[in-house]
Every structure is written in structure tokens, then in C-alpha cells.
Design a protein around this motif. Structure first.
Motif, PDB file in Angstrom:
ATOM      1  N   VAL A 297      35.282  51.909  45.512  1.00 21.39           N
ATOM      2  CA  VAL A 297      36.033  51.519  44.323  1.00 21.39           C
ATOM      3  C   VAL A 297      36.508  50.085  44.517  1.00 21.39           C
ATOM      4  N   LYS A 298      36.395  49.283  43.460  1.00 26.94           N
ATOM      5  CA  LYS A 298      36.814  47.886  43.521  1.00 26.94           C
ATOM      6  C   LYS A 298      38.247  47.761  42.995  1.00 26.94           C
ATOM      7  N   PHE A 299      39.098  47.040  43.728  1.00 29.62           N
ATOM      8  CA  PHE A 299      40.497  46.816  43.373  1.00 29.62           C
ATOM      9  C   PHE A 299      40.804  45.331  43.379  1.00 29.62           C
ATOM     10  N   ALA A 300      41.831  44.958  42.636  1.00 27.20           N
ATOM     11  CA  ALA A 300      42.359  43.598  42.753  1.00 27.20           C
ATOM     12  C   ALA A 300      43.010  43.475  44.129  1.00 27.20           C
ATOM     13  N   ARG A 301      42.896  42.323  44.727  1.00 29.12           N
ATOM     14  CA  ARG A 301      43.474  42.105  46.060  1.00 29.12           C
ATOM     15  C   ARG A 301      44.977  42.396  46.069  1.00 29.12           C
ATOM     16  N   SER A 302      45.643  42.082  44.966  1.00 29.16           N
ATOM     17  CA  SER A 302      47.091  42.287  44.888  1.00 29.16           C
ATOM     18  C   SER A 302      47.472  43.766  44.784  1.00 29.16           C
ATOM     19  N   ALA A 303      46.482  44.657  44.597  1.00 26.10           N
ATOM     20  CA  ALA A 303      46.764  46.091  44.495  1.00 26.10           C
ATOM     21  C   ALA A 303      46.933  46.749  45.864  1.00 26.10           C
ATOM     22  N   ILE A 304      46.712  46.002  46.935  1.00 27.75           N
ATOM     23  CA  ILE A 304      46.876  46.556  48.272  1.00 27.75           C
ATOM     24  C   ILE A 304      48.360  46.543  48.623  1.00 27.75           C
ATOM     25  N   SER A 305      48.851  47.707  49.029  1.00 23.13           N
ATOM     26  CA  SER A 305      50.271  47.859  49.335  1.00 23.13           C
ATOM     27  C   SER A 305      50.578  47.638  50.816  1.00 23.13           C
ATOM     28  N   ARG A 306      49.781  48.278  51.690  1.00 22.38           N
ATOM     29  CA  ARG A 306      50.056  48.180  53.124  1.00 22.38           C
ATOM     30  C   ARG A 306      48.855  48.679  53.914  1.00 22.38           C
TER      31      ARG A 306
ATOM     32  N   LYS B 166      39.076  52.392  53.219  1.00 23.35           N
ATOM     33  CA  LYS B 166      38.664  51.398  54.208  1.00 23.35           C
ATOM     34  C   LYS B 166      38.000  50.246  53.467  1.00 23.35           C
ATOM     35  N   ILE B 167      38.359  49.026  53.813  1.00 18.01           N
ATOM     36  CA  ILE B 167      37.789  47.836  53.166  1.00 18.01           C
ATOM     37  C   ILE B 167      36.342  47.691  53.614  1.00 18.01           C
ATOM     38  N   VAL B 168      35.426  47.651  52.627  1.00 10.86           N
ATOM     39  CA  VAL B 168      34.005  47.471  52.938  1.00 10.86           C
ATOM     40  C   VAL B 168      33.479  46.139  52.427  1.00 10.86           C
ATOM     41  N   ALA B 169      34.154  45.520  51.472  1.00  6.27           N
ATOM     42  CA  ALA B 169      33.737  44.212  50.957  1.00  6.27           C
ATOM     43  C   ALA B 169      34.956  43.499  50.392  1.00  6.27           C
ATOM     44  N   MET B 170      34.915  42.184  50.455  1.00  9.50           N
ATOM     45  CA  MET B 170      36.035  41.377  49.957  1.00  9.50           C
ATOM     46  C   MET B 170      35.522  40.114  49.290  1.00  9.50           C
ATOM     47  N   THR B 171      36.228  39.699  48.241  1.00  4.20           N
ATOM     48  CA  THR B 171      36.053  38.370  47.667  1.00  4.20           C
ATOM     49  C   THR B 171      37.448  37.754  47.617  1.00  4.20           C
ATOM     50  N   GLN B 172      37.550  36.596  47.012  1.00  5.41           N
ATOM     51  CA  GLN B 172      38.850  35.934  46.919  1.00  5.41           C
ATOM     52  C   GLN B 172      39.859  36.770  46.128  1.00  5.41           C
ATOM     53  N   ASP B 173      39.401  37.432  45.054  1.00  6.84           N
ATOM     54  CA  ASP B 173      40.307  38.161  44.163  1.00  6.84           C
ATOM     55  C   ASP B 173      40.189  39.677  44.221  1.00  6.84           C
TER      56      ASP B 173
ATOM     57  N   VAL C   4      43.614  50.708  54.470  1.00  8.49           N
ATOM     58  CA  VAL C   4      44.759  50.289  53.667  1.00  8.49           C
ATOM     59  C   VAL C   4      45.142  51.359  52.656  1.00  8.49           C
ATOM     60  N   VAL C   5      46.318  51.151  52.047  1.00 11.63           N
ATOM     61  CA  VAL C   5      46.801  52.014  50.977  1.00 11.63           C
ATOM     62  C   VAL C   5      47.060  51.116  49.775  1.00 11.63           C
ATOM     63  N   THR C   6      46.615  51.544  48.592  1.00 16.06           N
ATOM     64  CA  THR C   6      46.852  50.759  47.385  1.00 16.06           C
ATOM     65  C   THR C   6      48.234  51.078  46.821  1.00 16.06           C
TER      66      THR C   6
ATOM     67  N   GLN D  66      47.250  51.283  56.635  1.00 18.35           N
ATOM     68  CA  GLN D  66      47.516  52.693  56.904  1.00 18.35           C
ATOM     69  C   GLN D  66      48.331  52.879  58.165  1.00 18.35           C
ATOM     70  N   ASN D  67      48.151  52.042  59.168  1.00 18.61           N
ATOM     71  CA  ASN D  67      48.927  52.206  60.395  1.00 18.61           C
ATOM     72  C   ASN D  67      50.399  51.902  60.147  1.00 18.61           C
ATOM     73  N   GLN D  68      50.736  51.066  59.158  1.00 18.97           N
ATOM     74  CA  GLN D  68      52.137  50.861  58.788  1.00 18.97           C
ATOM     75  C   GLN D  68      52.706  52.135  58.206  1.00 18.97           C
TER      76      GLN D  68
END
Length: 108
Positions: free
Chosen positions: A77-86, A58-65, A49-51, A88-90
Motif C-alpha cells: 500500500v502506498k502512503f504519504a511520507r507524512s502518514a508515518i507515525s513511528r 515494512k517499507i519496501v519502496a520510497m520516494t521523496q513524498d 513502521v506504524v502509520t 514499530q520498535n518505538q
């Protein structure tokens, strides 16, 4: 009868503007919001993904937020879920150029 026609002739430009705003602003925004919500709901471990800040990973771990991205070997690096833009294949589909790929885990 005359006052009804007069009232309609005075209010039709306002009604026309409302219809135009609906089709130009509101409807496309709702469509974009649905697409983004769908993207965030379908994310899974291993997706590239791209933030919104332009960081590829590459996503290695996820929680709800939160989502943890591997941006380089042994760097996560840990990011808020809403920080994901798209995905990479897009990004590849839009620009035609492939972004730099992350190295796979390898033993030295």
C-alpha cells in the motif's frame, strides 16, 4: 519614577503568562516537531513502521513524498511520507508488547 513602577506592576502578570505559555506550549511542540522531522528523514527501506491510521508494515519502496508499505505477503500500500507515525520498535518500548510480525517472503 512612580509611573514606571506602576506600569511594571500592571504588566508583570501578562509577562508571566507569556513565559508560562512558552514553557508549557511552544517549547514542547517545537521539540516534538524536530523529533518527527528527524523520524521522517531517517526512514529507510526495510524499516518496520506504524502509520497514523494504525497500520503496521515494512517499507519496501520510497520516494521523496511517498512510502510503499508491505502490510501482508504480496500486499503493498502506498502512503504519504507524512502518514508515518513511528517505528514499530518505538511502539514496543512504550507498551511492552510486541506487535504481530509480518511473514518473510517464502516460496510455497
Amino acid at each position: 519614577m512612580g509611573s514606571l513602577e506602576q506600569m511594571f506592576s500592571m504588566s508583570w502578570p501578562i509577562l508571566l503568562m507569556i513565559v508560562i505559555f512558552y514553557f508549557i506550549l511552544y517549547r514542547p511542540q517545537k521539540k516534538q516537531q524536530k523529533k518527527r522531522a528527524s523520524l521522517l528523514d531517517t526512514l529507510k527501506k526495510g524499516d518496520r513502521v506504524v502509520t497514523i491510521g494504525g497500520i503496521y508494515g515494512k517499507i519496501v519502496a520510497m520516494t521523496q513524498d511517498t512510502i510503499t508499505l508491505q502490510i501482508a505477503e504480496k500486499i503493498e500500500v502506498k502512503f504519504a511520507r507524512s502518514a508515518i507515525s513511528r517505528h514499530q520498535n518505538q511502539d514496543n518500548d512504550e507498551s511492552g508488547a510486541a506487535p504481530e510480525q509480518l511473514p518473510e517472503n517464502s516460496s510455497n
